[in-house]
Write an enzyme that holds these catalytic residues in place. Structure first.
Site, PDB file in Angstrom:
ATOM      1  N   VAL A 176       0.860  -1.173   0.000  1.00 31.34           N
ATOM      2  CA  VAL A 176       0.000   0.000   0.000  1.00 31.34           C
ATOM      3  C   VAL A 176       0.902   1.230   0.000  1.00 31.34           C
ATOM      4  CG1 VAL A 176      -1.760   1.248   1.306  1.00 31.34           C
ATOM      5  CG2 VAL A 176      -1.788  -1.254   1.267  1.00 31.34           C
ATOM      6  N   CYS A 177       0.703   2.121  -0.943  1.00 33.90           N
ATOM      7  CA  CYS A 177       1.538   3.325  -1.028  1.00 33.90           C
ATOM      8  C   CYS A 177       1.414   4.139   0.254  1.00 33.90           C
ATOM      9  CB  CYS A 177       1.128   4.165  -2.222  1.00 33.90           C
ATOM     10  SG  CYS A 177       2.011   5.742  -2.279  1.00 33.90           S
ATOM     11  N   ILE A 178       2.533   4.392   0.890  1.00 32.38           N
ATOM     12  CA  ILE A 178       2.497   5.027   2.217  1.00 32.38           C
ATOM     13  C   ILE A 178       2.032   6.478   2.140  1.00 32.38           C
ATOM     14  CG2 ILE A 178       4.976   5.635   2.188  1.00 32.38           C
ATOM     15  CD1 ILE A 178       4.935   4.984   5.237  1.00 32.38           C
TER      16      ILE A 178
END
Lengths: 130, 98
Positions: free
Chosen positions: A76-78
């Site tokens: 998941v893109c932070i």
């Protein structure tokens, strides 16, 4: 063959379900998924707090089950997650927020993971929009 | 070098389809899914544009999206998800018009 999939839309968007069905079909056909990357509004699919209406498919739950069952690398893109309030325990503590909604099997990491997946995989397929 | 272009937006809401058709290569394929299958609506302007582009066997549509919208067309080959996976491998890369 090796696939990398990027999901740009939230779980209630048809394209998120399309990505899931593509991923299931890819594994069923004997291919490998090197990484799933959830970007932009796609990060909402990783939130443990999503409640789908009873008469609708719970696509975030299906994603979670799919990732867990096949032990996939689901990133998941932070940056996208933080701005949308999707936090794991570490980030919630870092920014002193009261809730954690990103448990396993998801992993928070950066855009570099998408780049690496695109290099590793034979095909990068993106899903987003409607 | 061939590219599979994937469009999921309705052709009546933006110009993704016409932009895509303009730069489609001679070996490229086009897959319509979601509301993009409305481009196959008989008598519509988008269908005329597709026919004008003369894609032949390089035009595809996701079967479940056709069924959900009550559209049947001879212009595009209806495919399921395993065929979508294979189609992505038949081309060198996949470009989704997000």
């Amino acid at each position: 063959m090796k696939f990398a999939l990027a999901v740009f839309s939230p779980g209630h968007a048809p394209s998120s379900r399309r990505a899931l069905l593509f991923a299931q079909a890819a594994l069923a056909s004997g291919h490998e998924i090197v990484r799933l990357f959830f970007y932009q509004d796609g990060v909402h699919s990783a939130s443990a707090n999503v409640v789908a209406p009873q008469d609708e498919l719970d696509v975030p739950a299906q994603w979670r089950a799919f990732v867990t069952e096949h032990q996939l690398d689901a990133v998941v893109c932070i940056a996208a997650a933080l701005r949308r309030g999707v936090l794991n325990a570490e980030e919630a503590q870092r920014y002193q927020r009261p809730a954690v909604n990103l448990p396993a099997p998801w992993e928070l990491s950066g855009l570099g993971q998408l780049h690496e997946a695109a290099q590793t995989a034979d095909r990068l397929v993106c899903f987003g929009g409607d | 070098m061939s590219t599979l272009h994937v469009i999921s937006h309705s052709p009546f809401g933006d110009n993704r389809l016409s932009s895509c058709l303009r730069l489609l290569g001679s070996n490229d394929g086009l897959l319509l899914c979601g509301d993009a299958v409305y481009a196959l609506q008989p008598g519509s302007e988008p269908l005329k544009a597709l026919e004008h582009a003369n894609l032949g066997a390089r035009l595809f549509a996701l079967e479940e999206d056709l069924q959900a919208r009550g559209i049947s067309s001879d212009a595009a080959r209806a495919i399921d998800y395993p065929a979508f996976v294979q189609l992505s491998l038949d081309h060198d890369k996949v470009n989704s018009w997000l």
